[in-house]
Every structure is written in C-alpha cells, then in structure tokens.
Design an enzyme around this catalytic site. Structure first.
Site, mmCIF file in Angstrom:
data_model
loop_
_atom_site.group_PDB
_atom_site.id
_atom_site.type_symbol
_atom_site.label_atom_id
_atom_site.label_comp_id
_atom_site.label_asym_id
_atom_site.label_seq_id
_atom_site.Cartn_x
_atom_site.Cartn_y
_atom_site.Cartn_z
ATOM 1 N N HIS A 272 6.861 -27.153 1.978
ATOM 2 C CA HIS A 272 6.040 -28.352 1.391
ATOM 3 C C HIS A 272 4.816 -27.605 0.485
ATOM 4 O O HIS A 272 3.912 -28.289 0.199
ATOM 5 C CB HIS A 272 5.255 -29.175 2.533
ATOM 6 C CG HIS A 272 6.434 -29.887 3.495
ATOM 7 N ND1 HIS A 272 6.927 -31.097 3.083
ATOM 8 C CD2 HIS A 272 6.872 -29.384 4.360
ATOM 9 C CE1 HIS A 272 7.665 -31.304 4.091
ATOM 10 N NE2 HIS A 272 7.960 -30.254 4.897
ATOM 11 N N LYS B 92 -13.844 1.613 -3.402
ATOM 12 C CA LYS B 92 -14.844 1.965 -2.376
ATOM 13 C C LYS B 92 -16.078 2.662 -2.797
ATOM 14 O O LYS B 92 -17.179 2.368 -2.520
ATOM 15 C CB LYS B 92 -14.181 2.892 -1.117
ATOM 16 C CG LYS B 92 -13.109 2.200 -0.548
ATOM 17 C CD LYS B 92 -12.467 3.247 0.569
ATOM 18 C CE LYS B 92 -11.573 2.674 1.205
ATOM 19 N NZ LYS B 92 -10.943 3.844 2.229
ATOM 20 N N GLU C 146 0.818 -1.053 0.003
ATOM 21 C CA GLU C 146 0.127 0.040 0.037
ATOM 22 C C GLU C 146 0.960 1.178 -0.117
ATOM 23 O O GLU C 146 0.387 2.381 -0.633
ATOM 24 C CB GLU C 146 -0.884 0.160 1.076
ATOM 25 C CG GLU C 146 -1.988 1.014 1.057
ATOM 26 C CD GLU C 146 -3.028 0.690 2.184
ATOM 27 O OE1 GLU C 146 -4.415 0.270 1.862
ATOM 28 O OE2 GLU C 146 -2.631 0.965 3.300
#
Length: 540
Positions: free
Chosen positions: A377, A505, A346
């Site tokens: 793994h 938003k 950000e």
C-alpha cells in the site's frame, strides 16, 4: 577474471521470458531452488536459464573466490586498507581447531569473552547484580550507533517471542536528544543498566548520549560511585572507560578483526542475550555457524550465498540495476532492512578496486524495502509498473509464533501473490477483456486498459523459513553476510573498510567549532551556503 566484463552483456541477449521458461520446463523450480536445513531458497523467478547460470558459475570459478573464502576463514588480512583480518565468523565457530591471528589463538580469547558475557547476563537476570540503591535491574539501555545498534536492535525485535528474562531492552543511537529521552522517560535510574558500545569510546553520538545518561543518573544519586553499578562498556580503550567511572572488570572486548556491521555476534550482542537469555543467544550463533559451514564447504552451484551474490552482481553489471528491494513478510523483521542497509551499502559502496584504481563498472546498489503487507500500500506500485529495474527478495516465515492462523495465511498468500504478479504481470489483451466483462464499453475499455497493464517478467527470489527462531534468524543473517562478501570479491573491492564516512565526521567537528565561535579558522573557512545555514539557526 573481472566479473563485470562484456560477456555478461551477451547473456542479456538470451531474452528470458519467465512465463515461457516455466511453461517449457516443468523441472525449473527443482533446478533453481536450494535448501539449507529449514531454509528454502527459491530463485526460479529470476531472469536465468541453464546457460546463464552455467556462465555465472564459471565466472565464479575463474575468479579468486575459492581462495578468498579460505583466506577469510583462516584469518588472512583481507581488509587490505586497514591491514586487518575479517573474522566475525570466528565468534560463532563451534570447532576447537586453533585459529592464529598475529601470533595468538583467538579461539581461546573468544571463548573467554563469551564466558564473561554469559556470567554478566546471568548475574543481572538472577538479581545478583544490583543497582546502587540495592534494587534489582529491570531495564537495559544500549547506547551505540551503526553496528553497535542496528544489529542488536533488529535481533531483539525479531526474537520478541523468545524474550524470557523480564528485562526490558531499549536502544539509543541518534545524537538527537529525543533518542535518549525516549528511553529515559520510561526507565528508573535505580533499576537501569546502561551498555556503552563503542570500540574507540569516542564516537561522537555514543559519547554524547553516554555523558548525558551519566548526568541523568548522577542527578538522582549525587554520588559518582553509582556509575559503576549502572554502566558497563564494550570497548578497546580501557583508559577512557576507567575515566568514565566504569569498573574495568565490566569492560568487554571488541577486536580489530570484527567490523562494526558484523559485530552482533560479539560482546556487542550482549543486549540480545539480556532479552532472550544466553542460551538462546548461543542458538543464534549456532544458526550462523551452520551457514558458515554451508558457505565454506558447498560447491558453488548449490551454495546459497554464492547464488545470491551471482544474481545480484549479474543484474548490476548487465541490467544496470541500481537498487534492490528487500521485503520481509513478517512484522518481527521490521528492522531487518535497516540492518542490511548498513551491512550491504557500507560494505560495497565503493568506487575503487583493491589496488586503488577507479572501477568502470557499477558496484554497490541502494538496498531498501519494508515489511509486507505494508509495502503493498506504499511502494509496490513502483515495482509493478515503474520503468526502473529492481530485483526483489521476499522473506517469508511458514509458521508464526501466534495462534491467528487466518492472519498468517493471508500474509503468506499476499507474499506469494506479489512474487507471482511481478513474474507474470497482465497484458493489454488480458486487461481489455476483463474490462469488457466488467461492463465497460469498448471505448472505455481501450482508454483504461493501458493504465492497468503490468509488464511482468520482473525478477524476484523467495526465502522461506520454517519458523523465525534464534537459530533460523542467525542462519538468515549469515546468508546475507556471505552474499555481501562474495559480491565484493566478484567486483574486486574491499567490503570491510568504510572510509567514505570519515569526511563527514571530520567536517561535522569543524562545523560544530564554527557554530560556537565565528572568529575561529573553522568559521572563516566555511563556504557561503554553510555559513548562511549557521546564521539562520543562530537567529532563531
């Protein structure tokens, strides 16, 4: 001077071979490692030599980095697009020298607010703060998102061995109701205190979760007065806090000069203090402050955040690295990658410079990873044999909080082995001969050998902490915070705004209106794809 200039490309022509560099220089580790108190920083497995490091340090000296560091610590408004200072460092500054921002000494404000948080924590822990029915508080639910969630949640988990208050701390962030319900299913309305962490008190996810939590509480009590006993807020919008039903004496400050992703040191860290006690919270701040001093006072060649940033920026500019793997070998740091993803991506995910001009070089990278040994793994295959250039940071803790020494030794052995494997790899001849020794014939060995070759010569850094304590964790976080800042300076970008998140938003609010009213302008203005998605949902 622009860091990502053509001269960096010539440095790549040094053709560093790590095995050869170690073979010819028995002082390499000594030269390319640093220590800050109980943190050992080994960057000897990076694709550098004396000449490359000297060149990178010269670039840092020729940049405005020294001045920018002074500006940040002195309260200059280096967040230019929002006209704000960047002073999360002031929240953990142990000095008493006045620091003036907009005509006010913010040190006094910070000290006063810390005392308020301390008093609240001690009041709840001691049982002097009671729920509406008179019962002692047993659970804390922090409702926030982004920096109001990721940092505190990471620290609370990382310092679990230091939990000392008998309070259980829960975190709710996602607007998905499952996030809230997971917490509500395990708490009692009569013994739960909610923290609403939202500077604007209007963040959609936080507000919706807070309203639902309030309804849940009132379904039990059926009395509006109960809200004051079970909610506190961290916000700058006092009118909205009061309207919600929270006593303004229990509203704690968020300053404009503290960005959300750097706010765990502020009142936002209240949930941390509820878990580990306020004294330990202060040790967290003290650890970060020790790195602030190191960063501010140490020459660049011995400055850990500067070296971290120079290496990462060098790989981005010269090797076109588009991601960095962060591999903490400690289960307690299971949320550390999530936290740093926000802090890094950000901050430095920008495509224009300070002047607003589009840059022609790569800036922020994708930061990803996970705890060892789980990653071995899962995704380490890509690190060892993939054809993507991915620098790696290993984080290891020398001593653990438990007594299972054999587990700890195995964990550390795996960590060190992974960094060694990335560096040395294994050649075709090495693999071929091993296969012959294992009993395969020449034809079989030739067929399999190419698949088992590991190129090696892949860069990594290892950060080794003596222990994972409040102090050392604070220091570790601050190292990465300052690394992010330095990269922003080197790339000439603003690391402290985040305009890229605003469009989503805005569109989300429009689409919500469209979903509820297909005659609205918002619905009529939708693209066909989004309109069809809404239709599919409505038809279920």
């Amino acid at each position: 001077m622009l860091f990502c200039d053509d001269s960096k490309k010539y440095l790549k022509e040094q053709n560093i071979n790590l095995k050869n560099e170690f073979d010819k220089d028995d002082k390499r580790v000594e030269k390319f490692s640093l220590k800050h108190q109980n943190i050992y920083f080994d960057y000897s497995k990076n694709l550098i030599n004396d000449y490359i490091l000297k060149s990178l340090l010269e670039s840092a000296e020729k940049s405005s980095l020294k001045d920018k560091i002074k500006q940040m610590f002195n309260g200059a408004k280096i967040n230019s697009t929002e006209h704000r200072a960047v002073l999360h460092t002031a929240l953990r500054d142990l000095s008493s020298t006045p620091l003036i921002v907009d005509g006010q000494d913010i040190r006094q404000e910070v000290t006063k607010e810390k005392q308020r948080v301390k008093e609240l924590v001690e009041k709840v822990v001691s049982g002097r703060w009671r729920g509406f029915s008179g019962k002692k508080i047993t659970d804390i639910v922090n409702i926030g998102i982004g920096g109001s969630d990721l940092g505190p949640k990471m620290v609370v988990r990382a310092l679990q061995p230091y939990h000392c208050t008998d309070l259980k701390v829960h975190f709710v962030s996602n607007v998905d109701a499952d996030s809230l319900l997971q917490a509500l299913h395990v708490v009692d309305p009569e013994t739960t205190l909610f923290i609403i962490a939202s500077k604007s008190f209007s963040t959609e996810e936080t507000l919706l979760n807070s309203i639902s939590a309030r309804e849940w509480l009132l379904d039990h009590y059926e009395d509006e007065k109960a809200v004051a006993n079970h909610f506190v807020a961290i916000s700058s919008k006092l009118d909205k806090v009061k309207e919600f039903g929270i006593d303004l004496e229990h509203c704690y400050k968020m300053w404009d000069w503290v960005g959300g992703r750097y706010s765990l040191w502020s009142s936002i860290g209240m949930s941390i203090a509820f878990a580990i006690g306020y004294d330990n919270f202060e040790k967290l701040l003290a650890g970060a402050y020790s790195v602030d001093k190191h960063f501010k006072e140490t020459e660049f060649s011995k400055n850990i955040p500067v070296i971290m940033a120079l290496l990462a920026s060098y790989y981005s500019c010269t090797y076109n690295s588009q991601s960095q793997a962060l591999l903490p070998y400690d289960e307690r740091l299971c949320y550390f990658v999530d936290y740093l993803q926000q802090a890094d991506m950000e901050s430095n995910g920008k495509s224009v410079n300070i002047a607003g001009e589009t840059v022609n070089y790569q800036t922020g990278v994708v930061l990803w990873g996970g705890v060892g040994t789980n990653g071995q793994h899962a995704f380490h295959q890509l690190l060892h044999q993939g054809n993507i250039f991915i620098p790696v940071d290993f984080i290891a803790i020398a001593t653990s909080h438990h007594n299972y020494d054999n587990h700890q030794q195995a964990l550390l052995a795996n960590c060190f082995a992974q960094s060694q494997a990335l560096m040395f790899g294994q050649s075709y001849d090495m693999v071929y001969n091993e296969l012959l020794k294992s009993g395969l014939n020449e034809t079989q060995a030739k067929e399999l050998a190419a698949h088992k070759v590991i190129p090696g010569n892949r860069p990594s850094t290892t950060i080794l902490l003596d222990e994972l304590s409040p102090y050392s964790l604070g220091a570790l976080i601050a190292l990465y915070e300052h690394k992010i800042f330095v990269q922003g300076v080197l790339w000439d970008i603003n690391s402290y705004d985040q305009w890229g998140v605003e469009l989503g938003k805005k569109l989300g609010k429009n689409i919500l209106k469209a979903m509820n009213d297909d005659s609205s302008d918002e619905y009529q203005n939708l693209d066909d794809s989004t309109r069809q998605l809404i239709a599919k949902v409505k038809n279920k």
